[in-house]
Write an enzyme that holds these catalytic residues in place. Structure first.
Site, mmCIF file in Angstrom:
data_model
loop_
_atom_site.group_PDB
_atom_site.id
_atom_site.type_symbol
_atom_site.label_atom_id
_atom_site.label_comp_id
_atom_site.label_asym_id
_atom_site.label_seq_id
_atom_site.Cartn_x
_atom_site.Cartn_y
_atom_site.Cartn_z
ATOM 1 N N SER A 145 0.836 -1.212 0.000
ATOM 2 C CA SER A 145 0.000 0.000 0.000
ATOM 3 C C SER A 145 0.863 1.252 0.000
ATOM 4 O O SER A 145 0.525 2.256 -0.634
ATOM 5 C CB SER A 145 -0.938 0.000 1.206
ATOM 6 N N ASP A 203 7.050 2.488 6.041
ATOM 7 C CA ASP A 203 6.839 1.882 4.719
ATOM 8 C C ASP A 203 6.921 2.921 3.605
ATOM 9 O O ASP A 203 7.559 2.692 2.574
ATOM 10 C CB ASP A 203 5.484 1.171 4.671
#
Length: 394
Positions: A145, A203
Site C-alpha cells: 500500500s 513503509d
C-alpha cells in the site's frame, strides 16, 4: 499544469531485516527496500474524464472531472494541508457509493487515490488515465500500500507541475531531488493514513528513498549507502494478525520481564551489528561479511521464536533452506507471513532453483529478488521490465 504527458513511476516494497517486535518496545529496527516494485502509468487525456485501473485487485473506476469538483467544498479549509480527516473519508465514501460486494482493500485503494488527487490537484484537476501494476502481494507485510501511495503522490505532483519531471531535461535522471522526495513522502504518508489509519511512516519512507532506514522510538533515519543483497523472499500465505502477535509479545514481556527483556535487547544489538556490517560493505563487498550476516539471521530467528511469533510454516522454510546451506528468518509480524533467505554472491544458481521448487511444493510463493533497492523512480518506457511493458500494453 502539464498537458499531453505520460509518466511511468515505480516504488519498492519493504522488508524488516532485523528488529521486528523489539521496535515496538523502543529498540532499533532496520527496514530495507525490496526490489519487488509497484509500477504506475499515468497519461493525460482531454475528454474531461479520470480513470483508475488496479488490475491486481480487480478494480476499475471512471468519473467525470466535473463530478470530482463537487468534493472541493469538503476539502476547502484543508486543501494542500495533507491532513486526512473523518470528514474527508465520509465525503469520499458517499461520493464513490461502494457496492456491498466491494472488498475493503479495493475501497481503501480508491479512497486513497481520490484523497490524493483532490488534495494535490485542487481546482486544476487534470483529466487522466492511471494504471497501477504491482509485483508485490497485498496483505503480506511487504509495504504494497505504501508503494502504491508513493507512486500516486510522485505522479500527481509531477503531472500537476508541483515538482519537475526529472526526465524533462535529462533522460539519465531516474528520480527527483531530495526536497521533492520529501514532498512525495509527506503526501504518500497521508495516503497511508487513509489505508491504515495510524501508520508508522516507515513503509512510505522506504518506498520513497529505498536503501535502508533505521527506525527507533518513532524516529526514522536514512542510511547513506547500503549494498544490494540478493535474497529469496518466501510468502507462506498463512494469514496472521499483527495486532494479536504484538499483544502476545507484550504479555510475555510483562509476565517474564527478566527473560524477554534481554531477548529484545539482543535483537536491538543484532540490528546495530547488521547496520555496522552493511556500512562496511559499501566500501567494498567482502566474502567475510556474509558469514556474519548469516549468523545474525540465525540468532534473530531463534529470538523471534522465543518471544512467540514463529510458526510451523516459517520453521519449514528455515529447514528447507538450511538443508542447502542457506540462512532464513521471518520478516514482519511473524505467525506466518513472509521470510527472507540470504543468498551469497557465489551461491550456485542450481541450488537456488532447487530451494525455490522445494518451497513452492510446500504451497509457498517464492521470489528471487534483492534488498537495498532504489526508492521512487521515473522510467523511460524502454527501461521498464519486459513483464511490466506487457502489462501496460507497450
Amino acid at each position: 499544469m502539464v498537458f499531453d504527458k505520460e509518466l511511468f513511476v515505480s516504488a519498492p516494497g519493504k522488508v524488516i531485516l532485523h528488529g521486528e517486535h523489539a521496535v515496538v518496545h523502543g529498540k532499533m529496527a532496520l527496514a530495507v527496500g525490496l526490489n519487488l516494485r509497484t509500477f504506475l502509468r499515468v497519461k493525460t487525456r482531454k475528454d474531461g474524464k479520470i480513470s483508475i485501473n488496479l488490475p491486481n485487485i480487480g478494480t476499475k473506476q471512471c468519473w467525470e472531472v466535473s463530478q470530482l469538483h463537487s468534493l472541493l467544498p469538503a476539502f476547502q479549509d484543508d486543501l494542500k494541508q495533507a491532513r486526512p480527516s473523518s470528514k474527508h473519508l465520509e465525503t469520499l465514501r458517499n461520493f464513490v457509493e461502494f457496492p456491498k460486494e466491494n472488498k475493503e482493500t479495493e475501497s481503501l485503494a480508491l479512497l486513497a487515490f481520490l484523497y490524493l488527487y483532490v488534495s494535490i490537484c485542487g481546482r486544476d484537476m487534470p483529466s487522466m488515465d492511471v494504471v497501477v501494476w504491482s509485483q508485490l502481494p497485498t496483505g503480506a507485510g511487504l509495504g504494497s500500500s505504501a508503494a502504491y501511495c508513493v507512486c500516486l503522490a510522485a505522479s500527481l505532483l509531477t503531472i500537476c507541475g508541483i515538482i519537475e519531471d526529472p526526465l524533462q531535461h535529462n533522460t539519465k535522471i531516474s528520480s527527483w531531488t531530495l526536497t521533492e522526495q520529501e514532498l512525495i513522502n509527506q503526501w504518500a504518508f497521508q495516503g497511508e493514513k487513509i489505508i491504515h489509519g495510524n501508520p508508522s511512516g516507515v513503509d512510505n519512507a522506504v518506498g520513497t528513498w529505498g536503501g535502508a532506514l533505521q527506525y527507533q522510538s518513532e524516529i526514522i533515519t536514512q542510511m547513506d549507502r547500503v549494498p544490494m543483497l540478493q535474497i529469496l523472499l518466501t510468502n507462506t500465505q498463512v494469514p496472521r494478525s499483527t495486532k494479536v502477535l504484538v499483544a502476545g509479545v507484550k504479555d510475555k514481556l510483562l509476565k517474564f520481564p527478566d527473560i524477554i527483556g534481554p531477548v529484545l535487547s539482543s535483537i536491538h544489538a543484532i540490528s546495530q551489528e547488521c547496520q555496522r556490517i552493511l556500512k562496511d560493505m559499501t566500501s567494498g563487498l567482502s566474502a567475510d561479511h556474509y558469514p556474519i550476516l548469516e549468523e545474525l539471521i540465525d540468532i534473530n530467528q531463534n529470538h523471534l521464536n522465543v518471544i512467540g511469533v514463529g510458526h510451523p510454516s516459517l520453521d519449514k522454510i528455515c529447514q528447507v533452506t538450511a538443508s542447502h546451506g542457506l540462512h532464513s528468518k521471518l520478516t514482519g509480524a511473524g505467525g506466518g507471513g513472509c521470510a527472507v533467505t540470504l543468498l551469497r554472491p557465489d551461491t550456485d544458481p542450481n541450488i537456488v532453483e532447487t530451494v525455490k521448487q522445494e518451497l513452492i511444493s510446500c504451497g509457498f510463493q517464492c521470489w528471487e529478488t534483492s534488498i537495498g533497492a532504489l526508492g521512487v523512480s521515473i522510467h523511460l518506457p524502454s527501461s521498464l521490465p519486459a513483464d511490466i511493458r506487457s502489462e501496460f500494453g507497450i
